[in-house]
Design a protein around this motif. Structure first.
Motif: not given
Length: 373
Positions: A90-116
């Motif tokens: 779709k033409g999304i840059s690698k940098a933008d995709l990396a930012k999206k996955v990085f943001k997802r990592m932070l969200i999952l890390f937060f919910f993981g801390i809350l979970d455990k």
């Protein structure tokens, strides 16, 4: 976290991946516990043997229950390859995709801390457990995404193989202080020493934590292998060739892993290299089976039950942590199963809890509510 309201499945989405993810999450969110409870209830040897497969070994060894989380890490990589390829197309840059996955990592890390750590005491960081299931998924996905967008298929394969070999060499050649090199016991392994001395917060097993930092790289190899499988599924190849190549990958992974286990035992606590290869191989074969049955042969009706779960896989994980479906099942169904022999009460209560979870997800599915992290 984003809640999407979709009018249908996205173009190019494989129903088999949703179904397999749903099967896996069913085992994580109560299906495994239900099967475990069946042990010793029927006096049927086969059922008892299946129930025994839903207990983790104390240290070395392997049961089917050990395979459940590795399968999810593998599936995360498979789905990731579809998302990244679609984004790049779709033409999304690698940098933008990396930012999206990085943001997802932070969200999952937060919910993981809350979970455990629920209830989470942020004013006592020394007793917070930082190694989590969701955090591991987020970190593994981020690393795999960077590799997928910057390296070729073969290069990723060599990187994963290199990580597993180096991990093996480190545990065999570097002694933990006070122990000898190659000590893979509960007390003397290098992973535990590194966790005790460098991992902040609370360790699950006191002397080590199976989800702490030291085992993250070897576990990430499962997500890398999942990316490779997903990439192969998307190639313009005849279906039979895709299936045969994936099946060969699975068989080779299991075979090499079993041979390696003679010197580096299968061990989920250490996420040993042999364990990674065996579970990656098993995951590959399950992808082949589900893809062939659902997407190729079009036998889809049976998979709907799992698809409902797979479309909101992380929702079910968090729901089962913060909503007491067991108590709800008792309130709703105890009047029925209390008339059965007492040994069956916990079994049917667990079954009722699973039914309630699925109904919640079904309502979300019918209203096309899919929560994405």
């Amino acid at each position: 976290m984003k809640t999407t309201f979709q009018s249908g499945a996205s173009q190019g989405r494989l129903a088999s991946l949703d179904a397999l993810r749903g099967f896996d999450m069913l085992m994580i969110s109560g299906g495994g516990a239900f099967l475990s409870l069946m042990g010793g209830k029927t006096n049927i040897a086969f059922i008892d043997a299946v129930a025994a497969q839903f207990h983790h070994p104390d240290w070395n060894g392997f049961t089917f229950y050990d395979f459940i989380f590795p399968l999810f890490l593998f599936m995360a990589g498979t789905s990731l390859s579809f998302s990244l390829r679609s984004g790049l197309a779709k033409g999304i840059s690698k940098a933008d995709l990396a930012k999206k996955v990085f943001k997802r990592m932070l969200i999952l890390f937060f919910f993981g801390i809350l979970d455990k750590n629920a209830p989470l005491d942020i004013f006592d960081p020394a007793h917070i457990r930082y190694g989590t299931v969701l955090g591991r998924i987020g970190i593994a996905t981020f690393i795999a995404a960077l590799l997928y967008m910057n390296f070729s298929w073969k290069q990723m394969l060599f990187i994963a193989a290199g990580i597993l070999i180096l991990y093996f060499a480190a545990l065999m050649l570097i002694p933990a202080p006070g122990f000898s090199a190659g000590d893979l016991t509960f007390e003397g392994n290098l992973v535990g020493w590194l966790d005790r001395n460098f991992m902040p917060g609370r360790l699950k097993q006191t002397t080590y934590d199976e989800l702490a930092m030291t085992t993250q790289l070897s576990a990430t190899c499962l997500t890398i292998f999942g990316c490779l499988a997903g990439d192969l599924l998307q190639k313009r190849l005849p279906v039979n060739k895709k299936l045969s190549q994936l099946a060969l990958m699975g068989i080779v992974g299991i075979g090499v892993g079993l041979l390696w286990s003679l010197g580096f035992p299968l061990n989920k606590h250490l996420w040993s290299s042999s364990f990674i290869l065996v579970t990656a191989g098993m995951s590959c074969l399950l992808v082949v089976l589900f893809y062939w049955v659902i997407d190729v042969k079009k036998y889809t009706r049976w998979a709907f039950f799992f698809k409902v779960i797979g479309m909101n896989s992380l929702v079910i994980y968090l729901l089962c942590r913060f909503v007491d479906f067991g108590k709800s099942s008792q309130l709703l169904f105890a009047g029925l199963y209390n008339h059965l022999p007492e040994k069956w009460h916990e079994v049917f209560n667990a079954l009722g809890g699973l039914a309630l979870v699925w109904l919640v997800l079904y309502v979300m599915y019918r209203h096309k509510i899919f929560v994405k992290f």
